[in-house]
Design a protein around this motif. Structure first.
Motif, PDB file in Angstrom:
ATOM      1  N   TYR A  83       0.828  -1.215   0.000  1.00 19.21           N
ATOM      2  CA  TYR A  83       0.000   0.000   0.000  1.00 19.21           C
ATOM      3  C   TYR A  83       0.860   1.262   0.000  1.00 19.21           C
ATOM      4  CZ  TYR A  83      -4.031  -3.005   0.793  1.00 19.21           C
ATOM      5  OH  TYR A  83      -5.007  -3.967   0.655  1.00 19.21           O
ATOM      6  N   ARG A  84       1.986   1.205   0.677  1.00 21.46           N
ATOM      7  CA  ARG A  84       2.875   2.374   0.682  1.00 21.46           C
ATOM      8  C   ARG A  84       3.491   2.584  -0.705  1.00 21.46           C
ATOM      9  NH1 ARG A  84       4.617   4.781   5.264  1.00 21.46           N
ATOM     10  NH2 ARG A  84       2.612   3.913   5.916  1.00 21.46           N
ATOM     11  N   LEU A  85       3.844   1.512  -1.377  1.00 25.85           N
ATOM     12  CA  LEU A  85       4.415   1.602  -2.718  1.00 25.85           C
ATOM     13  C   LEU A  85       3.418   2.163  -3.729  1.00 25.85           C
ATOM     14  CD1 LEU A  85       6.614   0.980  -4.848  1.00 25.85           C
ATOM     15  CD2 LEU A  85       5.819  -1.397  -4.857  1.00 25.85           C
ATOM     16  N   MET A  86       2.165   1.727  -3.632  1.00 23.12           N
ATOM     17  CA  MET A  86       1.160   2.149  -4.605  1.00 23.12           C
ATOM     18  C   MET A  86       0.713   3.592  -4.406  1.00 23.12           C
ATOM     19  SD  MET A  86       0.849  -0.350  -6.680  1.00 23.12           S
ATOM     20  CE  MET A  86      -0.622   0.110  -7.602  1.00 23.12           C
ATOM     21  N   ARG A  87       1.121   4.219  -3.320  1.00 25.06           N
ATOM     22  CA  ARG A  87       0.759   5.624  -3.120  1.00 25.06           C
ATOM     23  C   ARG A  87       1.455   6.532  -4.126  1.00 25.06           C
ATOM     24  NH1 ARG A  87       1.186   7.589   3.009  1.00 25.06           N
ATOM     25  NH2 ARG A  87       0.583   9.509   1.945  1.00 25.06           N
ATOM     26  N   THR A  88       2.592   6.104  -4.650  1.00 28.65           N
ATOM     27  CA  THR A  88       3.382   6.980  -5.513  1.00 28.65           C
ATOM     28  C   THR A  88       3.620   6.422  -6.908  1.00 28.65           C
ATOM     29  OG1 THR A  88       5.407   5.999  -4.613  1.00 28.65           O
ATOM     30  CG2 THR A  88       4.606   8.026  -3.567  1.00 28.65           C
ATOM     31  N   ASN A  89       3.470   5.128  -7.088  1.00 29.22           N
ATOM     32  CA  ASN A  89       3.826   4.504  -8.367  1.00 29.22           C
ATOM     33  C   ASN A  89       2.674   3.644  -8.853  1.00 29.22           C
ATOM     34  OD1 ASN A  89       5.028   3.290 -10.565  1.00 29.22           O
ATOM     35  ND2 ASN A  89       6.802   2.525  -9.462  1.00 29.22           N
ATOM     36  N   ASN A  90       2.119   3.995 -10.011  1.00 29.44           N
ATOM     37  CA  ASN A  90       1.009   3.227 -10.565  1.00 29.44           C
ATOM     38  C   ASN A  90       1.443   1.855 -11.060  1.00 29.44           C
ATOM     39  OD1 ASN A  90       0.709   6.262 -11.133  1.00 29.44           O
ATOM     40  ND2 ASN A  90      -1.408   5.544 -11.218  1.00 29.44           N
ATOM     41  N   PHE A  91       2.704   1.721 -11.494  1.00 23.36           N
ATOM     42  CA  PHE A  91       3.121   0.496 -12.177  1.00 23.36           C
ATOM     43  C   PHE A  91       4.481  -0.009 -11.689  1.00 23.36           C
ATOM     44  CE2 PHE A  91       0.719   3.124 -15.318  1.00 23.36           C
ATOM     45  CZ  PHE A  91      -0.462   2.394 -15.259  1.00 23.36           C
ATOM     46  N   PRO A  92       4.570  -0.387 -10.413  1.00 23.27           N
ATOM     47  CA  PRO A  92       5.862  -0.902  -9.930  1.00 23.27           C
ATOM     48  C   PRO A  92       6.264  -2.223 -10.569  1.00 23.27           C
ATOM     49  CG  PRO A  92       4.143  -1.147  -8.256  1.00 23.27           C
ATOM     50  CD  PRO A  92       3.573  -0.300  -9.345  1.00 23.27           C
ATOM     51  N   GLU A  93       5.310  -2.964 -11.141  1.00 21.03           N
ATOM     52  CA  GLU A  93       5.679  -4.195 -11.830  1.00 21.03           C
ATOM     53  C   GLU A  93       6.503  -3.908 -13.075  1.00 21.03           C
ATOM     54  OE1 GLU A  93       2.635  -2.622 -11.686  1.00 21.03           O
ATOM     55  OE2 GLU A  93       1.172  -4.110 -12.377  1.00 21.03           O
ATOM     56  N   TYR A  94       6.413  -2.684 -13.613  1.00 21.52           N
ATOM     57  CA  TYR A  94       7.233  -2.295 -14.763  1.00 21.52           C
ATOM     58  C   TYR A  94       8.558  -1.688 -14.315  1.00 21.52           C
ATOM     59  CZ  TYR A  94       2.585  -2.652 -16.910  1.00 21.52           C
ATOM     60  OH  TYR A  94       1.341  -3.078 -17.312  1.00 21.52           O
ATOM     61  N   THR A  95       8.492  -0.695 -13.434  1.00 24.21           N
ATOM     62  CA  THR A  95       9.732  -0.047 -13.007  1.00 24.21           C
ATOM     63  C   THR A  95      10.633  -1.016 -12.247  1.00 24.21           C
ATOM     64  OG1 THR A  95       8.547   0.813 -11.068  1.00 24.21           O
ATOM     65  CG2 THR A  95       8.787   2.279 -12.960  1.00 24.21           C
ATOM     66  N   GLY A  96      10.041  -1.966 -11.543  1.00 19.45           N
ATOM     67  CA  GLY A  96      10.845  -2.961 -10.829  1.00 19.45           C
ATOM     68  C   GLY A  96      11.572  -3.910 -11.756  1.00 19.45           C
ATOM     69  N   ARG A  97      11.263  -3.835 -13.055  1.00 15.07           N
ATOM     70  CA  ARG A  97      11.927  -4.687 -14.035  1.00 15.07           C
ATOM     71  C   ARG A  97      12.799  -3.906 -15.019  1.00 15.07           C
ATOM     72  NH1 ARG A  97       7.596  -7.624 -12.358  1.00 15.07           N
ATOM     73  NH2 ARG A  97       7.829  -9.899 -12.472  1.00 15.07           N
ATOM     74  N   VAL A  98      12.341  -2.763 -15.473  1.00 17.22           N
ATOM     75  CA  VAL A  98      13.036  -2.108 -16.588  1.00 17.22           C
ATOM     76  C   VAL A  98      13.683  -0.778 -16.222  1.00 17.22           C
ATOM     77  CG1 VAL A  98      11.456  -3.218 -18.209  1.00 17.22           C
ATOM     78  CG2 VAL A  98      10.990  -0.872 -17.478  1.00 17.22           C
ATOM     79  N   CYS A  99      13.468  -0.268 -15.022  1.00 12.78           N
ATOM     80  CA  CYS A  99      14.057   1.017 -14.649  1.00 12.78           C
ATOM     81  C   CYS A  99      15.558   0.864 -14.407  1.00 12.78           C
ATOM     82  CB  CYS A  99      13.375   1.559 -13.391  1.00 12.78           C
ATOM     83  SG  CYS A  99      13.947   3.201 -12.904  1.00 12.78           S
ATOM     84  N   PRO A 100      16.384   1.808 -14.850  1.00 10.74           N
ATOM     85  CA  PRO A 100      17.829   1.733 -14.562  1.00 10.74           C
ATOM     86  C   PRO A 100      18.174   2.091 -13.122  1.00 10.74           C
ATOM     87  CG  PRO A 100      17.352   3.730 -15.777  1.00 10.74           C
ATOM     88  CD  PRO A 100      16.068   2.944 -15.731  1.00 10.74           C
ATOM     89  N   ALA A 101      17.174   2.347 -12.306  1.00  6.11           N
ATOM     90  CA  ALA A 101      17.337   2.538 -10.859  1.00  6.11           C
ATOM     91  C   ALA A 101      18.241   3.708 -10.492  1.00  6.11           C
ATOM     92  CB  ALA A 101      17.827   1.252 -10.202  1.00  6.11           C
ATOM     93  N   PRO A 102      17.886   4.932 -10.885  1.00  2.55           N
ATOM     94  CA  PRO A 102      18.643   6.084 -10.378  1.00  2.55           C
ATOM     95  C   PRO A 102      18.608   6.174  -8.857  1.00  2.55           C
ATOM     96  CG  PRO A 102      16.601   6.795 -11.460  1.00  2.55           C
ATOM     97  CD  PRO A 102      16.783   5.343 -11.779  1.00  2.55           C
ATOM     98  N   CYS A 103      17.581   5.586  -8.237  1.00  2.00           N
ATOM     99  CA  CYS A 103      17.504   5.555  -6.775  1.00  2.00           C
ATOM    100  C   CYS A 103      18.704   4.853  -6.168  1.00  2.00           C
ATOM    101  CB  CYS A 103      16.213   4.872  -6.334  1.00  2.00           C
ATOM    102  SG  CYS A 103      15.954   3.236  -7.075  1.00  2.00           S
ATOM    103  N   GLU A 104      19.163   3.772  -6.802  1.00  2.00           N
ATOM    104  CA  GLU A 104      20.301   3.041  -6.266  1.00  2.00           C
ATOM    105  C   GLU A 104      21.601   3.818  -6.476  1.00  2.00           C
ATOM    106  OE1 GLU A 104      20.515  -1.089  -7.277  1.00  2.00           O
ATOM    107  OE2 GLU A 104      18.349  -1.408  -7.011  1.00  2.00           O
ATOM    108  N   HIS A 105      21.686   4.567  -7.555  1.00  3.92           N
ATOM    109  CA  HIS A 105      22.871   5.391  -7.792  1.00  3.92           C
ATOM    110  C   HIS A 105      22.958   6.514  -6.754  1.00  3.92           C
ATOM    111  CE1 HIS A 105      24.074   3.886 -11.885  1.00  3.92           C
ATOM    112  NE2 HIS A 105      22.891   3.314 -11.729  1.00  3.92           N
TER     113      HIS A 105
END
Length: 487
Positions: A83-105
């Motif tokens: 529920y906390r994740l869905m407050r900000t991201n409509n499609f975490p099933e996509y970003t969790g797979r294809v995002c280059p993860a600037p958050c980790e950088h």
């Protein structure tokens, strides 16, 4: 957040991949998942830093509450994390797979240790939510009576549709392709983003009341004026689909294709018949050269290898990146360092070496005498940079080479949206040919028409498209209602 000493107790561990020579036999996703205790220990590595740069301007564009759901993972509170994740991201099933993860950088732990596995943690939350029946249709209780048309069903259009539908508006999404999803459906290969996931999410949105109209090319099958007359607002989320070309001698030869044409037709054939009808561009037994790096070039490599190509090379005009950060990419900025993506790994496993050639310029495509490409002629280049000036490129005499090729794929990026919608609307465009619409406002020069995603900001990431779609939805809601409940 997480365990206070977790970053000292647990090493970074990422999910395993199916080995290269096994996974190239199909187009299935090849990443496995850690078991629950191990994944929770990865959440524990989030270090309760004073300023979480992972969710700053350097990190996550959609402002994910990353430390919060990492802490919830660590404590085994997976439903709360969802529920906390869905407050900000409509499609975490996509970003969790294809995002280059600037958050980790931008992860504070990443200054001197491997960063938290933020991207994989995100994918684990949403995948577990589907498995546990938490992803159910959320049908709005009240409707406003206002109608919104969205042109384009990529991540920007879908994010806008999801937000506006939840606000109670009647939303219709028009897509010129035969399936809904845009880039998510046809621009990203199945082994990187399983299309069953896209279809599953689309089905949920349809059950929530969104009207999807695939196979409708607005501006050709129906005019934009007709949509404006029958809707209270219109969002242009049609992407930056005009590919960058390579106008050198021999460009007209057969066997030279834009990367997106290659990837799109492969996925369409895969979904229609499992690649049995032969209407896609096959790389089987062909010498393949991919011109242009980045994600699209890498996806072309992986696809060609699964076709059983005879050989593959990847040309990159820019020089080889450094192995580590340097003064030009200090923390917490995105580190453009040397990496081996899945396509590079597969090419190395099959052909014995990294397929990339750096600092190389294509000069000419050579004819086989029957109108087909047979080779690519190149020259090496040298890059220099003076302080305060842009990099300069010069050719290196005596470095001309000829590379055999009977399939060439151009993956050099995109120049902006196509012209016909803007021309019909008389729409203002920016110097890069994108639809002019100020960020945070998203309103174009035509009243009631908004723009979002790559069509507005230029070629970018899926996560930025989601951010743009949410922002455009917020401003459309404000336009329709005088105020907005959307964020």
């Amino acid at each position: 957040m997480g365990k206070p000493t977790g970053f000292m107790e647990f090493n970074r561990r990422t999910a395993d991949h199916v080995k290269e020579l096994r996974r190239i036999g199909n187009f299935q996703e090849f990443k496995t998942e850690l078991d629950q205790p191990e994944r929770e220990s990865q959440g524990a590595r989030c270090m309760d830093c004073g300023v979480p740069f992972c969710q700053s301007n350097y990190g996550c564009p959609v402002d994910n509450l990353i430390p919060e759901w990492n802490d919830l993972i660590y404590h085994g509170r997976w439903e709360d994390a969802f529920y906390r994740l869905m407050r900000t991201n409509n499609f975490p099933e996509y970003t969790g797979r294809v995002c280059p993860a600037p958050c980790e950088h931008a992860c504070v732990l990443g200054i001197n240790e491997p960063p938290v596995t933020i991207k994989e943690n995100e994918a684990a939350i949403i995948d577990r939510a589907y498995e546990n029946g938490l992803m159910l249709p959320r049908v709005p209780v009240n409707r406003t009576g206002r109608r919104v048309a969205i042109i384009g069903s990529g991540p920007a259009g879908l994010a806008a549709a999801d937000q506006l539908n939840q606000a109670g508006h009647a939303v219709t999404v028009y897509e010129r392709q035969d399936r809904i999803g845009g880039l998510l459906m046809y621009g990203i290969p199945n082994m990187k983003l399983d299309k069953q996931l896209v279809e599953r999410r689309n089905a949920l949105m349809a059950a929530e009341g969104i009207d999807f109209r695939p196979g409708v090319d607005v501006g050709r099958d129906i005019t934009i004026q007709e949509l404006m007359e029958s809707h209270d607002a219109v969002i242009l989320a049609c992407g930056a689909t005009r590919p960058r070309d390579l106008p050198v001698p021999g460009r007209e030869l057969k066997g030279i294709h834009f990367a997106m044409e290659y990837l799109t037709e492969n996925t369409r054939s895969l979904l229609d018949t499992g690649l049995k009808e032969g209407t896609y561009i096959s790389a089987r037994d062909r010498q393949v050269i991919v011109i242009g790096g980045g994600d699209t070039g890498n996806d072309c490599l992986g696809t060609a290898i699964r076709h059983r190509c005879a050989g593959v090379r990847n040309f990159e005009l820019l020089p080889r990146p450094p192995q580590e950060r340097n003064e030009e990419m200090p923390w917490p900025t995105f580190a453009r360092t040397m990496k081996m993506d899945y396509g590079h790994e597969e090419a190395a496993a099959v052909f014995g070496e990294d397929p990339r050639e750096w600092s190389i310029l294509t000069r000419e495509f050579l004819d086989d005498g029957e109108g087909n490409v047979r080779a690519v002629r190149t020259i090496r280049v040298k890059w220099t940079k003076e302080p305060g000036s842009p990099p300069k490129m010069e050719e290196i005499p005596g470095t001309e080479e000829e590379w055999p090729a009977d399939l060439v794929l151009l993956a050099m990026g995109f120049l902006g949206p196509e012209d016909y919608l803007a021309e019909q609307l008389g729409l203002e465009r920016d110097p890069r040919s994108n639809y002019r619409a100020d960020y945070e406002k998203f309103a174009t020069s035509v009243p009631g028409v908004f723009a979002a995603g790559d069509a507005r900001r230029g070629q970018s990431l899926v996560v930025w498209a989601i951010k743009e779609g949410r922002g455009a939805a917020r401003e459309v809601d404000r336009f329709l209602m005088g105020d907005t409940i959307l964020t």
